[in-house]
Scaffold this motif. Structure first.
Motif, PDB file in Angstrom:
ATOM      1  N   VAL A  65       0.871  -1.123  -0.120  1.00 41.15           N
ATOM      2  CA  VAL A  65       0.010   0.140   0.110  1.00 41.15           C
ATOM      3  C   VAL A  65       0.917   1.248   0.009  1.00 41.15           C
ATOM      4  CG1 VAL A  65      -1.624   1.310   1.352  1.00 41.15           C
ATOM      5  CG2 VAL A  65      -1.926  -1.196   1.191  1.00 41.15           C
ATOM      6  N   THR A 100       1.746   4.951   0.707  1.00 43.56           N
ATOM      7  CA  THR A 100       1.398   6.232   1.503  1.00 43.56           C
ATOM      8  C   THR A 100       2.002   7.331   0.938  1.00 43.56           C
ATOM      9  OG1 THR A 100       1.745   4.575   3.582  1.00 43.56           O
ATOM     10  CG2 THR A 100       2.001   6.821   4.150  1.00 43.56           C
ATOM     11  N   SER A 101       0.954   8.297   1.223  1.00 44.38           N
ATOM     12  CA  SER A 101       1.260   9.802   0.479  1.00 44.38           C
ATOM     13  C   SER A 101       1.218  10.731   1.631  1.00 44.38           C
ATOM     14  CB  SER A 101       0.385  10.112  -0.567  1.00 44.38           C
ATOM     15  OG  SER A 101       0.477   9.208  -1.726  1.00 44.38           O
ATOM     16  N   ILE A 102       2.383  11.581   1.558  1.00 47.15           N
ATOM     17  CA  ILE A 102       2.690  12.623   2.336  1.00 47.15           C
ATOM     18  C   ILE A 102       2.873  13.912   1.737  1.00 47.15           C
ATOM     19  CG2 ILE A 102       4.968  12.027   2.878  1.00 47.15           C
ATOM     20  CD1 ILE A 102       4.655  12.957   5.694  1.00 47.15           C
ATOM     21  N   GLU A 141       5.385   9.772  -2.198  1.00 50.49           N
ATOM     22  CA  GLU A 141       4.755   8.516  -2.081  1.00 50.49           C
ATOM     23  C   GLU A 141       5.712   7.441  -1.538  1.00 50.49           C
ATOM     24  OE1 GLU A 141       2.112   7.207  -5.382  1.00 50.49           O
ATOM     25  OE2 GLU A 141       0.896   9.172  -4.876  1.00 50.49           O
ATOM     26  N   THR A 198       6.544   3.611  -0.109  1.00 45.59           N
ATOM     27  CA  THR A 198       6.213   2.269  -0.002  1.00 45.59           C
ATOM     28  C   THR A 198       7.298   1.410   0.879  1.00 45.59           C
ATOM     29  OG1 THR A 198       7.513   1.888  -2.015  1.00 45.59           O
ATOM     30  CG2 THR A 198       5.272   2.322  -2.223  1.00 45.59           C
ATOM     31  N   SER A 205      12.838   7.355   1.300  1.00 49.78           N
ATOM     32  CA  SER A 205      11.891   8.130   0.664  1.00 49.78           C
ATOM     33  C   SER A 205      12.215   8.513  -0.839  1.00 49.78           C
ATOM     34  CB  SER A 205      11.680   9.711   1.261  1.00 49.78           C
ATOM     35  OG  SER A 205      13.118  10.374   0.904  1.00 49.78           O
ATOM     36  N   ALA A 262       6.604   8.919   8.768  1.00 50.76           N
ATOM     37  CA  ALA A 262       5.903   8.212   7.720  1.00 50.76           C
ATOM     38  C   ALA A 262       6.843   7.264   7.265  1.00 50.76           C
ATOM     39  CB  ALA A 262       5.614   9.245   6.600  1.00 50.76           C
ATOM     40  N   GLU A 305       6.560   4.397   9.597  1.00 52.87           N
ATOM     41  CA  GLU A 305       5.425   3.417   9.752  1.00 52.87           C
ATOM     42  C   GLU A 305       5.324   2.632   8.633  1.00 52.87           C
ATOM     43  OE1 GLU A 305       2.273   6.521   9.973  1.00 52.87           O
ATOM     44  OE2 GLU A 305       2.764   7.396  12.059  1.00 52.87           O
ATOM     45  N   VAL A 306       5.790   3.285   7.365  1.00 50.61           N
ATOM     46  CA  VAL A 306       5.556   2.513   6.212  1.00 50.61           C
ATOM     47  C   VAL A 306       6.464   0.994   6.393  1.00 50.61           C
ATOM     48  CG1 VAL A 306       6.457   2.503   3.711  1.00 50.61           C
ATOM     49  CG2 VAL A 306       5.003   4.472   4.638  1.00 50.61           C
TER      50      VAL A 306
END
Length: 129
Positions: free
Chosen positions: A12, A14-16, A24, A26, A72, A93, A96-97
């Motif tokens: 999935v 995750t965008s920030i 984006e 992953t 990133s 982020a 978390e990812v």
């Protein structure tokens, strides 16, 4: 359905938003693991469910910057030029990812290392078994 069924699903995204740019994220890929693991190693013992990012940046800034850059997929110079609040949001982020990497791969390695060090300390009791 078993766990292997879910392993075939794409990760999935995750965008920030950082400034005016959408990043984006992953999970890291196999080819990124060696560099990411080297970057994370100095801070691994300080990571928790709610890391103190400011303390991590103060004590291990270069390692955090390198890890965030790798995860990133942005140049190190781009990460270095970020505002502090955005860098912390991006680091959170990334954490978390990649939680699976930290929990299932890095944590067991750290636990094993800590156990090994503990058994070599004078006066430490060796476990039986």
């Amino acid at each position: 359905m078993n766990l292997d069924t879910f392993a075939a699903l794409p990760p999935v995204v995750t965008s920030i938003m950082i400034g005016s740019e959408r990043i984006e994220l992953t999970p890291i890929k196999v080819g990124e693991v060696p560099a990411f693991a080297r970057a994370v190693r100095p801070v691994a013992g300080c990571l928790s469910a709610s890391p103190d990012w400011l303390a991590l940046l103060a004590e291990h800034g270069e390692a955090v910057i390198e890890a965030v850059s790798i995860a990133s997929r942005r140049p190190t110079e781009w990460v270095v030029g970020m505002d502090l609040d955005e860098a912390v949001r991006l680091a959170e982020a990334v954490f978390e990812v990649n939680a699976d990497f930290f929990i299932r791969r890095l944590l067991p390695s750290l636990t094993e290392t800590a156990t090994r060090i503990g058994t070599r300390m004078p006066g430490a009791m060796r476990s039986s078994g």
